[in-house]
Design a protein around this motif. Sequence first.
Motif, PDB file in Angstrom:
ATOM      1  N   UNK A 129       0.817  -1.210   0.000  1.00 51.56           N
ATOM      2  CA  UNK A 129       0.000   0.000   0.000  1.00 51.56           C
ATOM      3  C   UNK A 129       0.850   1.259   0.000  1.00 51.56           C
ATOM      4  N   UNK A 130       2.082   1.145   0.488  1.00 53.54           N
ATOM      5  CA  UNK A 130       2.967   2.299   0.602  1.00 53.54           C
ATOM      6  C   UNK A 130       3.741   2.484  -0.702  1.00 53.54           C
ATOM      7  N   UNK A 131       3.900   3.730  -1.139  1.00 56.04           N
ATOM      8  CA  UNK A 131       4.642   4.040  -2.362  1.00 56.04           C
ATOM      9  C   UNK A 131       5.822   4.939  -2.021  1.00 56.04           C
ATOM     10  N   UNK A 132       6.748   5.037  -2.935  1.00 57.63           N
ATOM     11  CA  UNK A 132       7.860   5.966  -2.758  1.00 57.63           C
ATOM     12  C   UNK A 132       7.335   7.397  -2.739  1.00 57.63           C
ATOM     13  N   UNK A 133       7.939   8.199  -1.881  1.00 58.19           N
ATOM     14  CA  UNK A 133       7.510   9.585  -1.761  1.00 58.19           C
ATOM     15  C   UNK A 133       6.465   9.762  -0.686  1.00 58.19           C
ATOM     16  N   UNK A 134       5.564  10.716  -0.890  1.00 58.60           N
ATOM     17  CA  UNK A 134       4.564  11.036   0.129  1.00 58.60           C
ATOM     18  C   UNK A 134       3.419  10.019   0.121  1.00 58.60           C
ATOM     19  N   UNK A 135       2.940   9.672   1.320  1.00 52.96           N
ATOM     20  CA  UNK A 135       1.813   8.758   1.505  1.00 52.96           C
ATOM     21  C   UNK A 135       0.856   9.371   2.518  1.00 52.96           C
TER      22      UNK A 135
END
Length: 863
Positions: A820-826
């Motif tokens: 669910x987590x991506x690179x950059x802002x979450x």
Amino acid sequence: MYSKINDILNGKVENSFYPFFWQHGETEAVLRQYMEKIQESGMKAVCIEARPHPDFLGEKWWTDLDIILDEARKRDMKVWILDDSHFPTGYANGAIKEKYPEHRKWYLYMRCFDAAGPVKGARINISYLAGRPWDGVSEDINHVIGVYMAKRVSDRNTGKEEIMIDTLMDITGGYKDGIITIDIPEGGYRIFTVYYTRNGGEESTADYLNPLSAAATEVLVKTVYEPHYEKYKEDFGKTITGFFSDEPRFGNKKGFMAGIGQDMVLPWRLGIENELPFEMKYLPLLWVQGEGMEGEIRFQYMNLITRLYHENFTGVLAAWCHDRGVSYLGHNIEDNGAHARLGYGTGHYFRGQTEQDFSGIDVIGTQIVPGMPYHHDSFSTGGCDGEFYHFALAKLGASAAHLDPVKKGRAMCEAFGAYGWNEGLKLMKWITDHLLVRGINYLVPHAFSPKEFPDWDCPPHFYAQGHNPQFRYFSIYSNYANRLMNLFQNGVHKAPAAVLYPAEQEWAGNYMPVEKPVRELLENQIDCDIVSADYLLDGVVEENRLKIHKEYFKTLIIPYGEAIPVNVVRKAMEYAQSGLRVIFLQDYPSRTLGGELTEEEWLMMKEVCLTGAVSDLADLCKDLAEIRLKSPYRELVYYHYEQGTENWMFFNEHLSRTVDTTIEMPEAAYAYSYDAFSNTLYQLEKEESGYRLKLAPYESCVWIFSEDPIEDANESVKPMCHGKKQELMAEWKVSFADSFSYPDFKETLPVREVVTVNTIDGYEDKCGTVSYETVFTVKEAPDEVFLDLGTVYEIAEVFVNNKSAGVKLCPPYVFDLTGLVKLGENSLRVEVTNTLGTQIRDGLSQYLVIEPFGVEGPVILYT
């Protein structure tokens, strides 16, 4: 090889919930709406609670039942029906009082008169014995059975008073027209008038049927059961699957503590004097002491009436139900030891359940509270004996299901009612695990009341006309519990120890409550069943193990009783001589009931049977342990069940300590760990010294061992929270929504950090959902990501980038964010939902702590 886990993994789960659905005469629209909500909650059946309905068996009742059954058929839901208009069962909708008063309860009682002799031709007026008028001597009110006299003696040192048995005589011939005429010898004598009467029992059940009379029970059948069958016979065995009796009882006295030997009226029926195996002159010993002989008389009396109860009450109702293709079930009052007593009880837990298709217990009114296995306050009279509720209650229900072939392993518990609005899914999940890990596999929640909110009848209510903010999560709880209950049905329980049910010991004198040995065993991970003498006598020993029905036990444990039935002692010796280990706790009995042992038998008992203290029981039975912990942990409870696979449930009942140990288990070709929330079967890796078990407070798990691979198992082990720690200290937006406005969080709170909102002025009594929103940055692509919310009150759901990462009903509040987590802002949003108890104050809710509301933290991200 087939095993139940295959079906469960593929969504084939049978419903094991029968929630109470209160009836008050609501409109058709409300009834249909509630049937929809019950199904929405994940519970695919109802148990119709008739008690508050204004027109039971009248036109409105049949109209309402038509609607409920119509919805049940459409939704493929099942229906149980409570079998009376009043609580407890036995009122027969008023028919006993209004039409069949001859079937009201009879009671046995005694009045005594003390006199000093010698007096020849003494005359005694029994109209006012002991200064208490007894409604005159009219034969249609009080019927004299006999008059008896004995010399009385007292011990100056102890104050104990008793009668001398060799002086006890029948003087009924001296009774005429309310006057006893008798010659009184020298010394102090006591004259007893024993009679039967309609008066003197529990006031609230005075107009109830006599459960010792089959003809009286037939009134209940004729009044309640048969009209339902006549109207809905096509639904019997299809949509309608059972009738439920709620807490039927002897009702000769109000309360839990009605042990035989007290000054109280006793259950009776006409002609029972011809069935008692002793002379009528011994009847006074049901109330007074008599050189130890009172134990034998009380045993014989209780032994008879508890058998008559199941023959003439449960047996009659069960036979009617079975002839029509439905089940008969319910529960009695077991509270605070009442299971082996009169009054609220039926004298003997197992006999009170005989012929029922499910064993039954109930857990209501804060009887079981996490962390409180001791006497504590509750709404129940006199509080709750927490030791009994924690260690004996569920084991009684499960043991009856295991040992009685009629029950087919089905153990039901009526649960959650009258805990008050402070009870939420967090506590319900704890209680559910507590029950399941002891063998309960069906639940009847106190659940759905369509009455205008708030209904004060035994809250909490699960939907509460939309006011319960936790309702949207009930299906998560129900699906979890249903999967586990299915996993522990239609198989065989495995336990190494049998503990004798000590009802007979209690009737006859000093005894040890059954919860004492059961506690010592469970806290040392030695499982057991509680075995009544009736089941014990029908057992056999095979290869040094006691076989009762499908259960095999390696040891028989007999709680102390100064007097024990002679046939039980002889059977125990027979088993011991056949190779079974038999342990008498505290000491051997000093006398027997129903017969006497020879001198040689007394010597043999002490040669072949062991004795020891309760505190030494775990050491005496340490070789029985199916599992061995690397380090001791008294709050870890387990349950072993064979169902094509070997299923082991573990539950950490501690409120703050984590279980982290290694368990030595029997070898198996394939080992799995089952997560009932996600319905996922993971691989279970074995370490050098065994399998590692780590359970946070409130956490449970199931291990499954199989000789064949399970096709639908996940190929990986269950992910565990680990990695680099980062406490999320960013600024948070905190907002609130009640149950009706959710998910629209219009109300923003004046804080920018993670805090429990009840600490904010004006939000002390808020009930609903609080939202915590923030943003976090990930600079490197992680393999796994976990979020630990720390301490939370009480249900938490996490959203990452507007996608749900799941729901946690109770600790540990750890979420797997992998994928669910991506690179950059979450974006991160944490929603926490509390109970209605924060908002509502009522008498029942006072017995549970009002917890904080929200996240206490710390909130930590692991990558």
